[in-house]
Design a protein around this motif. Sequence first.
Motif, short mmCIF file in Angstrom:
data_model
loop_
_atom_site.label_atom_id
_atom_site.label_comp_id
_atom_site.label_asym_id
_atom_site.label_seq_id
_atom_site.Cartn_x
_atom_site.Cartn_y
_atom_site.Cartn_z
N ALA A 185 0.86 -1.18 0.00
CA ALA A 185 0.00 0.00 0.00
C ALA A 185 0.90 1.24 0.00
N THR A 186 0.57 2.25 -0.79
CA THR A 186 1.43 3.42 -0.93
C THR A 186 0.67 4.71 -0.64
N PHE A 187 1.41 5.68 -0.15
CA PHE A 187 0.88 7.03 0.05
C PHE A 187 1.95 8.00 -0.44
N THR A 188 1.60 8.85 -1.39
CA THR A 188 2.56 9.73 -2.03
C THR A 188 2.25 11.19 -1.76
N LEU A 189 3.24 11.92 -1.25
CA LEU A 189 3.14 13.37 -1.13
C LEU A 189 3.60 13.97 -2.45
N LEU A 190 2.65 14.47 -3.23
CA LEU A 190 2.95 14.96 -4.56
C LEU A 190 3.54 16.37 -4.51
N ASP A 191 4.40 16.65 -5.46
CA ASP A 191 4.95 17.99 -5.62
C ASP A 191 3.81 18.98 -5.89
N ASP A 192 3.92 20.20 -5.35
CA ASP A 192 2.86 21.20 -5.54
C ASP A 192 2.63 21.53 -7.01
N GLU A 193 3.67 21.41 -7.83
CA GLU A 193 3.54 21.74 -9.25
C GLU A 193 2.96 20.60 -10.07
N TYR A 194 2.68 19.48 -9.42
CA TYR A 194 2.19 18.31 -10.15
C TYR A 194 0.67 18.36 -10.22
N TRP A 195 0.15 19.12 -11.18
CA TRP A 195 -1.28 19.22 -11.45
C TRP A 195 -2.07 19.73 -10.25
N ASN A 196 -1.44 20.58 -9.43
CA ASN A 196 -2.11 21.20 -8.28
C ASN A 196 -2.69 20.18 -7.31
N MET A 197 -1.99 19.07 -7.15
CA MET A 197 -2.44 18.02 -6.26
C MET A 197 -1.61 18.01 -4.99
N ASP A 198 -2.19 17.48 -3.92
CA ASP A 198 -1.48 17.39 -2.65
C ASP A 198 -0.90 16.00 -2.41
N ASN A 199 -1.71 14.96 -2.57
CA ASN A 199 -1.25 13.62 -2.30
C ASN A 199 -2.09 12.61 -3.07
N ALA A 200 -1.63 11.39 -3.06
CA ALA A 200 -2.34 10.30 -3.74
C ALA A 200 -2.06 9.00 -2.99
N ALA A 201 -3.02 8.09 -3.02
CA ALA A 201 -2.87 6.78 -2.38
C ALA A 201 -3.04 5.70 -3.44
N GLY A 202 -2.40 4.57 -3.22
CA GLY A 202 -2.51 3.51 -4.22
C GLY A 202 -1.90 2.21 -3.77
N MET A 203 -1.41 1.45 -4.74
CA MET A 203 -0.90 0.11 -4.49
C MET A 203 0.18 -0.23 -5.51
N ASP A 204 1.23 -0.92 -5.04
CA ASP A 204 2.32 -1.39 -5.91
C ASP A 204 2.40 -2.91 -5.85
N LEU A 205 2.60 -3.52 -7.01
CA LEU A 205 2.93 -4.93 -7.10
C LEU A 205 4.43 -5.05 -7.32
N VAL A 206 5.10 -5.91 -6.55
CA VAL A 206 6.55 -5.99 -6.55
C VAL A 206 7.01 -7.39 -6.93
N MET A 207 8.02 -7.46 -7.80
CA MET A 207 8.65 -8.73 -8.14
C MET A 207 10.16 -8.51 -8.14
N ASN B 198 -9.78 19.08 -8.49
CA ASN B 198 -8.86 18.41 -9.39
C ASN B 198 -8.68 16.97 -8.93
N SER B 199 -8.49 16.08 -9.88
CA SER B 199 -8.18 14.69 -9.54
C SER B 199 -7.16 14.17 -10.53
N VAL B 200 -6.45 13.15 -10.11
CA VAL B 200 -5.43 12.57 -10.98
C VAL B 200 -5.32 11.09 -10.68
N THR B 201 -5.13 10.30 -11.73
CA THR B 201 -4.80 8.88 -11.60
C THR B 201 -3.45 8.67 -12.25
N CYS B 202 -2.59 7.92 -11.59
CA CYS B 202 -1.22 7.72 -12.07
C CYS B 202 -0.91 6.23 -12.15
#
Length: 208
Positions: free
Chosen positions: A49-71, A95-99
């Motif tokens: 499970a991931t939580f990302t503090l996004l750069d202020d210049e990145y589409w005016n977003m504050d943070n994003a949560a998600g998931m990583d699969l690792v091998m 504003n919203s963003v999916t990455c």
Amino acid sequence: MAHKTFSGLLSVKMAGVVVVFTVILLAVTAIPRNGYGHVSRRINAGILATFTLLDDEYWNMDNAAGMDLVMRYEMFGNIYLENRLGFQAGNSEGNSVTCFNGQLGLMVFATHFLPYRPYARAALGLMSANPVTTTPTDTFKPSQTTFYFVLGLGTSRYLWKEMMIEAGADVLFAPYDYNKYSFDRQSVLLEKVQFTHFNFSLGITYTF
């Protein structure tokens, strides 16, 4: 501009800390130990499970949560080739963003601090962002894919047999200025920007 300068200085300091820590881990891991052994060519897989503090210049977003699969594939003793595929999403003030992102890099574990196994990692990545606004007829921001570097630190601990809990922190930063476009009914806005994201992860991995 002040935030960008601060982010740049902070990312440089973080990069320096990670590089020094990686060298120390490699040196400690290389020290021979009596009775030390490992199973070569192991495969480690997991979900984080991931939580990302996004750069202020990145589409005016504050943070994003998600998931990583690792091998991970062990090339040498406790040095792994790592591949990550991830998804993050967030929203802020209309504003919203999916990455979607993919990373390919190296990870080194230190086994001299058992039951904890601290690690350092470095990787190259691609992040594809799909920004959306609440007024799509007035402003349009096209999807964009950017290249970035990753430097990270973390630790893991065995829970049961070959299953481990893992926690880590990464710095994701673009090494160049990229174009960010915004369109409205009358004009096109072009900005030259970079980003520095801070990513935190917590999850479970299993070694085969």
